[in-house]
Design a protein around this motif. Structure first.
Motif, mmCIF file in Angstrom:
data_model
loop_
_atom_site.group_PDB
_atom_site.id
_atom_site.type_symbol
_atom_site.label_atom_id
_atom_site.label_comp_id
_atom_site.label_asym_id
_atom_site.label_seq_id
_atom_site.Cartn_x
_atom_site.Cartn_y
_atom_site.Cartn_z
ATOM 1 N N THR A 28 5.579 8.001 -6.567
ATOM 2 C CA THR A 28 5.124 7.481 -5.281
ATOM 3 C C THR A 28 4.819 8.588 -4.280
ATOM 4 O O THR A 28 4.056 8.370 -3.333
ATOM 5 N N ILE A 31 0.996 9.402 -3.822
ATOM 6 C CA ILE A 31 0.050 8.371 -3.409
ATOM 7 C C ILE A 31 -0.908 8.901 -2.343
ATOM 8 O O ILE A 31 -0.488 9.459 -1.336
ATOM 9 N N SER A 33 -3.775 6.668 -1.477
ATOM 10 C CA SER A 33 -4.195 5.446 -0.825
ATOM 11 C C SER A 33 -3.794 4.261 -1.688
ATOM 12 O O SER A 33 -3.517 4.417 -2.877
ATOM 13 N N THR A 52 -5.443 4.404 3.667
ATOM 14 C CA THR A 52 -5.034 5.744 3.269
ATOM 15 C C THR A 52 -3.568 5.942 3.619
ATOM 16 O O THR A 52 -3.055 5.363 4.582
ATOM 17 N N TRP A 53 -2.872 6.770 2.817
ATOM 18 C CA TRP A 53 -1.426 6.864 2.952
ATOM 19 C C TRP A 53 -0.957 7.774 4.064
ATOM 20 O O TRP A 53 0.092 7.541 4.656
ATOM 21 N N SER A 54 -1.698 8.817 4.351
ATOM 22 C CA SER A 54 -1.262 9.774 5.362
ATOM 23 C C SER A 54 -1.630 9.324 6.767
ATOM 24 O O SER A 54 -0.763 9.218 7.646
ATOM 25 N N ARG A 72 0.772 -0.670 5.543
ATOM 26 C CA ARG A 72 1.610 0.020 4.566
ATOM 27 C C ARG A 72 2.894 0.508 5.211
ATOM 28 O O ARG A 72 2.941 0.747 6.420
ATOM 29 N N ASN A 74 5.149 3.589 4.316
ATOM 30 C CA ASN A 74 5.236 4.777 3.467
ATOM 31 C C ASN A 74 6.658 5.011 2.952
ATOM 32 O O ASN A 74 6.845 5.430 1.808
ATOM 33 N N ASN A 77 7.165 2.599 0.213
ATOM 34 C CA ASN A 77 6.108 2.648 -0.797
ATOM 35 C C ASN A 77 5.549 1.260 -1.090
ATOM 36 O O ASN A 77 5.416 0.859 -2.252
ATOM 37 N N VAL A 79 2.576 -1.840 0.222
ATOM 38 C CA VAL A 79 1.385 -2.214 0.971
ATOM 39 C C VAL A 79 1.341 -3.732 1.031
ATOM 40 O O VAL A 79 1.740 -4.409 0.075
ATOM 41 N N ALA A 98 -3.193 1.723 -6.706
ATOM 42 C CA ALA A 98 -2.729 2.941 -6.061
ATOM 43 C C ALA A 98 -3.507 4.125 -6.610
ATOM 44 O O ALA A 98 -3.664 4.266 -7.824
ATOM 45 N N THR A 100 -3.412 8.127 -6.922
ATOM 46 C CA THR A 100 -2.450 9.222 -6.849
ATOM 47 C C THR A 100 -3.106 10.532 -7.228
ATOM 48 O O THR A 100 -4.123 10.565 -7.926
#
Length: 119
Positions: A28, A31, A33, A52-54, A72, A74, A77, A79, A98, A100
């Motif tokens: 995880t 990741i 997005s 997007t994850w960040s 999400r 984070n 982990n 969504v 996902a 990665t």
């Protein structure tokens, strides 16, 4: 690279709401997005939404824009996809994806969850 499990699907009348969730495990920390896709019987799998994850930038297909909201967590982990004002044409199997990165870029898919909207 990661394992995904969707939940929250079910049967709802037109105009109703459902909230889908997708939990990721494994790599995880890689990741980039997480996305939602859907596929109706006899049709191609289509993009629904991405986050997007960040930064948390979101994108939506025109067909769901203004009705669906992706979010999400984070730390957990996960969504989620909040689906409002559901219509019969939203009936499909919904899949979590996902993306990665660990040297290369890879996509992982969940098993899908059925959403049925009655008129």
């Amino acid at each position: 690279q990661v394992q995904l499990v969707e939940s929250g699907g079910g049967l709802v009348q037109a105009g109703g709401s459902l909230r889908l969730s997708c939990a990721a495990s494994g790599r995880t920390f890689d990741i980039l997005s997480m996305d939602w896709f859907r596929q109706a019987p006899g049709k191609e799998r289509e993009f629904v939404s991405t986050i997007t994850w960040s930064v948390g930038t979101t994108y939506y297909a025109d067909s769901v824009k203004g009705r669906f909201i992706i979010s999400r967590d984070n730390a957990k982990n996960t969504v989620s996809l909040q689906m409002n004002n559901l219509q019969p044409e939203d009936t499909a199997v919904y899949y979590c994806k996902a993306r990665t990165r660990r040297g290369g870029v890879y996509d992982s898919w969940g098993q899908g969850t059925q959403v049925t909207v009655s008129s």
